[in-house]
Scaffold this active site. Structure first.
Site, short mmCIF file in Angstrom:
data_model
loop_
_atom_site.label_atom_id
_atom_site.label_comp_id
_atom_site.label_asym_id
_atom_site.label_seq_id
_atom_site.Cartn_x
_atom_site.Cartn_y
_atom_site.Cartn_z
N GLU A 298 12.32 3.09 -6.66
CA GLU A 298 11.08 3.39 -5.92
C GLU A 298 10.34 2.12 -5.52
OE1 GLU A 298 9.89 7.65 -8.06
OE2 GLU A 298 9.11 5.77 -8.86
N ASP A 299 10.30 1.17 -6.45
CA ASP A 299 9.54 -0.07 -6.23
C ASP A 299 10.32 -1.23 -6.85
OD1 ASP A 299 7.34 -1.58 -5.40
OD2 ASP A 299 6.38 -1.42 -7.36
N PRO A 300 11.30 -1.77 -6.15
CA PRO A 300 12.22 -2.77 -6.72
C PRO A 300 11.51 -4.00 -7.25
CG PRO A 300 13.07 -1.94 -4.64
CD PRO A 300 11.66 -1.42 -4.75
N LYS B 262 0.67 -2.37 -8.39
CA LYS B 262 1.27 -2.62 -7.09
C LYS B 262 1.89 -1.39 -6.44
CE LYS B 262 5.60 -4.27 -9.17
NZ LYS B 262 6.78 -3.96 -8.43
#
Length: 384
Positions: free
Chosen positions: A97-99, A19
Site C-alpha cells: 500500500e505504501d512502499p 505519511k
C-alpha cells in the site's frame, strides 16, 4: 505474541497518522483462523489492494511456514503460526500500500512498531535449538569488549539464507544481545525490494548495496547501481569514523549454493576486491579495526534457489532445523598491498570460514553435537 500484535496495531495507527493517505486494511490483524487469513489474501486481491503475484507468494509463504513450525512438535504451533503470519502478512500488505524506501544506511526500525523483534519472533520457531551450536563463544565476548573500547570490527562471513541476520541474532541473543541488536549488515538490493522480504529487512541495520551478481541484470541500470554503491561506501566510511561499529559482510557477493553434481553445500569463494575494500575502509577510519572470519550454517531453514535468479520474488522453502554460528581469531592484514598479498589474505579468511563451517556441519548434519569441537573451535549451546 499478543504484545507483538498489539504493538503492530499501534504501529499501523502511527503510520496512518503520518505519511499514509489511505486507510490501511485490517484484514490480517483481525483474522482468528487459518481460513480467515487465507480468505483475507483473496479479499485483498479482489479489492485490488494486492497484486495477484504477491498474493500467490504470500499464500505459499504461509503454507510453507506452517509446515515448518509444525515440524518442531511444539504443542502451541498452531497459535504461533496464526499470530506470526497475521503480523507478517499485514506488514507485507502495508508495504504494498505504501512502499518503504531504504536509504543507503538503514537503521533498524524499533518504534512505534519493533520490526527487529518481529523478525526474531518469526524465525525463532524455525530453529531447532537442541541441534544448534555456537563456535568460540569467548571470541564474541572479546568482540563486544573491543566495541566498548571504540574499536570497529568487521565479520567476513559466508551467506546462506535471507534469514541469516535473524539466525545470527537468535543464536547470540542470550549471551551477546549487544552484537545481536547492533550488527550492521551489508545487504543486497533484493532484500530491500521484494515485498515479502522487506518487513524483515526493516528490522535490521543495513548498508544497502547492489551485488556484483546482479549488476547487469538490467544493463541500462548498471550505471545507477554503481553510483548507488559509491554512496553506500561513503555512508560506511562515515559510520566507521565514529568507532564502535560492527559490520557483517559476505565477500562472495551472494548466498552459498549447493554443488550441482554432489549437492553438497560449502561457503562460496570470497572476492578479494570486496575484502580489500573493507580493509581499506577500516584502516582509513581513524579508529582501531579488527577483522574476524565468521561461519554460518543454516541453509536448511530457508534455502535459496539452486541457481542465481534475475527476477525478484523467489519461492520460499522453509524448514525446522538446527543452525550453527562460529567465529575464529581475527586475521591481521599484511602491510604490503600487492594483488598477490590481497589474494593470500582473502584466502586465509576463506580457509578459516570453511574450517569452521565443516565443524558446524559435523555437529549438525553429522550428528556429532558438541563432540565435533576441535582444538581451535569450541562448540557450545549457550541457551541451555
Amino acid at each position: 505474541m499478543a504484545e507483538l500484535v498489539k504493538d503492530k496495531e499501534s504501529g499501523v495507527a502511527a503510520a496512518e497518522g503520518g505519511k499514509m493517505d489511505i486507510e490501511h486494511s485490517r484484514t490480517f490483524l483481525e483474522a482468528r483462523s487459518e481460513e480467515e487469513l487465507l480468505s483475507g489474501i483473496k479479499k485483498e486481491v479482489e479489492a485490488r489492494r494486492l497484486p495477484p503475484n504477491v498474493a500467490a507468494g504470500m499464500e505459499e509463504f504461509y503454507r510453507n511456514y506452517k509446515n515448518a513450525v509444525f515440524q518442531s512438535g511444539d504443542p502451541a504451533a498452531a497459535e504461533t503460526v496464526l499470530s506470526n503470519m497475521a503480523v507478517a502478512l499485514d506488514l507485507m500488505l502495508l508495504d504494498v500500500e505504501d512502499p518503504f524506501v531504504f536509504q543507503p544506511y538503514h537503521k533498524a526500525l524499533r518504534e512505534p512498531f519493533d520490526y527487529y523483534m518481529f523478525g526474531q519472533n518469526y524465525i525463532r520457531p524455525l530453529i531447532d535449538f537442541r541441534n544448534s551450536y555456537v563456535g568460540n563463544l569467548s571470541l564474541f565476548y572479546e568482540i563486544e569488549e573491543k566495541l566498548k573500547q571504540g574499536h570497529n570490527v568487521v565479520l567476513f562471513s559466508n551467506h546462506q539464507t535471507e534469514a541469516d541476520p535473524a539466525v545470527i541474532a537468535l543464536l547470540l541473543e542470550k549471551t551477546n544481545p549487544h552484537i545481536a541488536e547492533n550488527l550492521i549488515y551489508v545487504a543486497g538490493d533484493r532484500v530491500i525490494t521484494d515485498p515479502l522480504c522487506k518487513p524483515f529487512s526493516m528490522g535490521r541495520n543495513l548498508i544497502c548495496v547492489y551485488s556484483k551478481k546482479h549488476m547487469y541484470d538490467v544493463p541500462e541500470l548498471a550505471d545507477m547501481k554503481r553510483k548507488a554503491n559509491i554512496r553506500s561506501l561513503k555512508e560506511m566510511a562515515l559510520l566507521l569514523r565514529t568507532g564502535s561499529k560492527l559490520v557483517w559482510i559476505a565477500p562472495s557477493g551472494g548466498r552459498d549454493r549447493p554443488d550441482p553434481v554432489t549437492g553438497e553445500w560449502n561457503p562460496a569463494p570470497f572476492d578479494s576486491s570486496s575484502v580489500d575494500n573493507m580493509r581499506r575502509l577500516i584502516e582509513s577510519s581513524g579508529a582501531p579495526g579488527h577483522m574476524y572470519p565468521l561461519a554460518l550454517l543454516c541453509y536448511d531453514i530457508m534455502p535459496p534457489p539452486s541457481k542465481v535468479e534475475k527476477e525478484i520474488g523467489e519461492r520460499r522453502i522453509i524448514s525446522f532445523h538446527g543452525a550453527g554460528l562460529s567465529v575464529a581469531p581475527e586475521v591481521a592484514a599484511n602491510c604490503e598491498k600487492s594483488e598477490e598479498v590481497k589474494d593470500v589474505y582473502t584466502q586465509a579468511l576463506y580457509k578459516s570460514v570453511t574450517e569452521q563451517y565443516n565443524v558446524l556441519k559435523s555437529a549438525i548434519h553429522g550428528k556429532q553435537g558438541l563432540e565435533a569441537s576441535t582444538a581451535g573451535i569450541a562448540l557450545s549451546q549457550p541457551w541451555n
